[in-house]
Design a protein around this motif. Structure first.
Motif, short mmCIF file in Angstrom:
data_model
loop_
_atom_site.label_atom_id
_atom_site.label_comp_id
_atom_site.label_asym_id
_atom_site.label_seq_id
_atom_site.Cartn_x
_atom_site.Cartn_y
_atom_site.Cartn_z
N TRP A 1 0.86 -1.18 0.00
CA TRP A 1 0.00 0.00 0.00
C TRP A 1 0.90 1.23 0.00
O TRP A 1 1.75 1.37 0.89
CB TRP A 1 -0.91 0.01 1.23
N LYS A 2 0.69 2.10 -0.95
CA LYS A 2 1.53 3.30 -1.07
C LYS A 2 1.45 4.16 0.19
O LYS A 2 2.45 4.75 0.62
CB LYS A 2 1.10 4.11 -2.29
N VAL A 3 0.27 4.23 0.81
CA VAL A 3 0.10 5.08 1.98
C VAL A 3 0.91 4.58 3.16
O VAL A 3 1.26 5.35 4.07
CB VAL A 3 -1.40 5.17 2.35
N LEU A 4 1.25 3.28 3.18
CA LEU A 4 2.03 2.71 4.27
C LEU A 4 3.52 2.63 3.94
O LEU A 4 4.33 2.37 4.83
CB LEU A 4 1.52 1.30 4.60
N SER A 5 3.87 2.82 2.67
CA SER A 5 5.23 2.58 2.21
C SER A 5 6.03 3.87 2.09
O SER A 5 5.51 4.98 2.22
CB SER A 5 5.20 1.86 0.85
N CYS A 6 7.32 3.70 1.84
CA CYS A 6 8.24 4.83 1.65
C CYS A 6 9.01 4.60 0.36
O CYS A 6 9.81 3.67 0.26
CB CYS A 6 9.20 4.94 2.83
N ASP A 7 8.74 5.44 -0.64
CA ASP A 7 9.37 5.26 -1.95
C ASP A 7 10.88 5.45 -1.90
O ASP A 7 11.62 4.80 -2.64
CB ASP A 7 8.78 6.23 -2.97
N GLU A 8 11.34 6.34 -1.03
CA GLU A 8 12.78 6.62 -0.96
C GLU A 8 13.24 6.73 0.49
O GLU A 8 13.13 7.79 1.11
CB GLU A 8 13.13 7.90 -1.73
N ASP A 9 13.73 5.62 1.03
CA ASP A 9 14.48 5.68 2.27
C ASP A 9 15.86 6.23 1.89
O ASP A 9 16.25 6.16 0.72
CB ASP A 9 14.60 4.26 2.85
N LEU A 10 16.59 6.77 2.82
CA LEU A 10 17.89 7.38 2.48
C LEU A 10 19.00 6.74 3.29
O LEU A 10 18.96 6.74 4.52
CB LEU A 10 17.86 8.89 2.74
N TRP A 11 19.99 6.17 2.59
CA TRP A 11 21.18 5.63 3.22
C TRP A 11 22.34 6.58 2.94
O TRP A 11 22.62 6.91 1.78
CB TRP A 11 21.51 4.25 2.67
N CYS A 12 23.00 7.03 3.99
CA CYS A 12 24.16 7.91 3.86
C CYS A 12 25.41 7.15 4.32
O CYS A 12 25.34 6.35 5.25
CB CYS A 12 23.98 9.17 4.70
N ILE A 13 26.54 7.42 3.68
CA ILE A 13 27.75 6.65 3.95
C ILE A 13 28.96 7.57 4.08
O ILE A 13 28.98 8.68 3.53
CB ILE A 13 27.98 5.60 2.83
N LYS A 14 29.96 7.08 4.81
CA LYS A 14 31.20 7.85 5.01
C LYS A 14 32.38 6.88 5.03
O LYS A 14 32.31 5.82 5.65
CB LYS A 14 31.14 8.62 6.32
N ARG A 15 33.44 7.26 4.36
CA ARG A 15 34.66 6.45 4.38
C ARG A 15 35.47 6.82 5.61
O ARG A 15 35.77 7.99 5.86
CB ARG A 15 35.46 6.71 3.11
N LEU A 16 35.84 5.81 6.40
CA LEU A 16 36.55 6.05 7.66
C LEU A 16 38.06 5.91 7.54
O LEU A 16 38.80 6.44 8.36
CB LEU A 16 36.05 5.10 8.74
N GLY A 17 38.53 5.17 6.53
CA GLY A 17 39.96 4.95 6.39
C GLY A 17 40.35 4.67 4.96
O GLY A 17 39.49 4.53 4.08
N ASP A 18 41.64 4.57 4.71
CA ASP A 18 42.14 4.35 3.35
C ASP A 18 42.48 2.90 3.06
O ASP A 18 42.77 2.54 1.92
CB ASP A 18 43.40 5.20 3.12
N ASP A 19 42.47 2.05 4.08
CA ASP A 19 42.83 0.65 3.88
C ASP A 19 41.59 -0.20 3.68
O ASP A 19 40.50 0.12 4.15
CB ASP A 19 43.62 0.13 5.08
N TYR A 20 41.78 -1.34 2.99
CA TYR A 20 40.69 -2.26 2.73
C TYR A 20 41.10 -3.66 3.15
O TYR A 20 42.23 -4.08 2.93
CB TYR A 20 40.30 -2.26 1.25
N SER A 21 40.17 -4.39 3.71
CA SER A 21 40.48 -5.72 4.21
C SER A 21 40.52 -6.76 3.10
O SER A 21 41.02 -7.85 3.29
CB SER A 21 39.44 -6.14 5.25
#
Length: 346
Positions: free
Chosen positions: A303-323
């Motif tokens: 149901w559109k009235v109960l839903s959210c078309d666009e949730d928002l995920w925000c991201i940030k890079r914490l370091g320069d190394d990768y596992s």
């Protein structure tokens, strides 16, 4: 001599897990076709930030986020992300304006009410419940390169809140002929039917309850009337509004995927099956979160009235190394067709 009075004016929670952030070629695999492997990173998640209404606009939220990020770094996290409502301007301003996060993904939260009647599952479809170990095999083989796929998928599937993983196949196929026809996920994926779909169900009801407040008496009466009619005349299959004006539970559908020209219809059948599970469990709604461009979302009733078309995920890079190797900056990568939403964070 007076005593110092202390009170809690804010809190923040977070966790760290290893997830897929990309993919790479498997150079050790001897095959004529290119084989890709998941590329993992340690991702931190800000689960919740709360500040007392009487102590807002004093920089408390900013300080809590910075302290949380420091804990993330000390424990090896390479990225941090937060999910918030797209229209929560205060939250968006804090993370993107002050804390250095960037808007990353905008998945859709799709919510459907649980009716008083059972929803019919297509007679052309057979729904098969997988054992957790078989479900893990299917997800790792076919979906491990999906963005945000958790490396510890086995922990998710074996959690007591996970109600099962279900596969939909055509009833006329060799896999839809009844008991004993399931050969295991590895063999199934080696010789799949023309179309199929999969999803898992998570029992959020045993973790938290929701409630809609502020509704007028008229709306409450109308909602109750639809439920009475639905219960009295279930054969009419009339949509009814669940009792959301008092505490209610929900089931969350996750790990949604599939292939083939009828995959959308297969997903729709699985959602009908999930609805009936939620009805048996006394839930008010069923929900799912999928990428905005995921073609399978067309098979998820909501149901559109109960839903959210666009949730928002925000991201940030914490370091320069990768596992798990060099992938560049994940925060600048384009969105994929689908994402894997971890039910532990919903």
């Amino acid at each position: 001599m007076g005593t110092e009075k202390k009170e809690i004016v804010g809190m923040i929670r977070g966790c760290i897990k290893t997830v897929t952030c990309g993919q790479k070629l498997d150079l050790n695999h001897k095959s004529q076709n290119d084989v890709v492997k998941p590329l993992y990173t340690k991702l931190a998640y800000v689960l919740g930030l709360r500040v007392s209404p009487f102590h807002r606009r004093q920089g408390i939220g900013f300080k809590l986020v910075k302290m949380m990020e420091e804990w993330f770094r000390q424990n090896g996290a390479e990225y941090s992300y937060i999910a918030t409502e797209n229209d929560n301007q205060a939250s968006v301003n804090l993370f993107t304006g002050k804390c250095g996060y960037s808007e990353f993904r905008t998945p859709s939260i799709l919510v459907n009410p649980v009716y008083a009647h059972r929803v019919n599952v297509s007679r052309r479809v057979t729904v098969i419940k997988l054992e957790p170990v078989d479900a893990e095999t299917l997800y790792r083989i076919r979906f491990s390169t999906t963005e945000f796929f958790p490396r510890d998928i086995d922990s998710v599937l074996n959690n007591k809140l996970s109600l099962g993983t279900f596969v939909a196949v055509p009833r006329g196929s060799c896999y839809g002929s009844g008991s004993g026809s399931w050969p295991g996920s590895a063999k199934f994926l080696e010789y799949p039917p023309e179309s199929w779909a999969v999803l898992s169900v998570w029992n959020c009801k045993d973790s938290f309850l929701l409630e809609v407040r502020g509704a007028s008496r008229l709306r409450r009466v109308v909602a109750k009337t639809t439920r009475v009619v639905d219960k009295t005349l279930p054969f009419l299959k009339l949509p009814s509004i669940p009792s959301v004006f008092e505490p209610f539970g929900l089931h969350f559908m996750y790990g949604i995927g599939g292939e083939g020209p009828r995959a959308v219809k297969m997903v729709k059948s699985l959602c009908a099956h999930a609805h009936n599970l939620a009805k048996a469990g006394g839930c008010g709604v069923v929900a799912a979160e999928v990428a905005g461009e995921d073609p399978l979302r067309r098979g998820i009733p909501h149901w559109k009235v109960l839903s959210c078309d666009e949730d928002l995920w925000c991201i940030k890079r914490l370091g320069d190394d990768y596992s798990d190797g060099v992938v560049g900056d994940w925060t600048k990568s384009p969105p994929g067709v689908s994402i894997f939403v971890d039910p532990r964070e919903f």
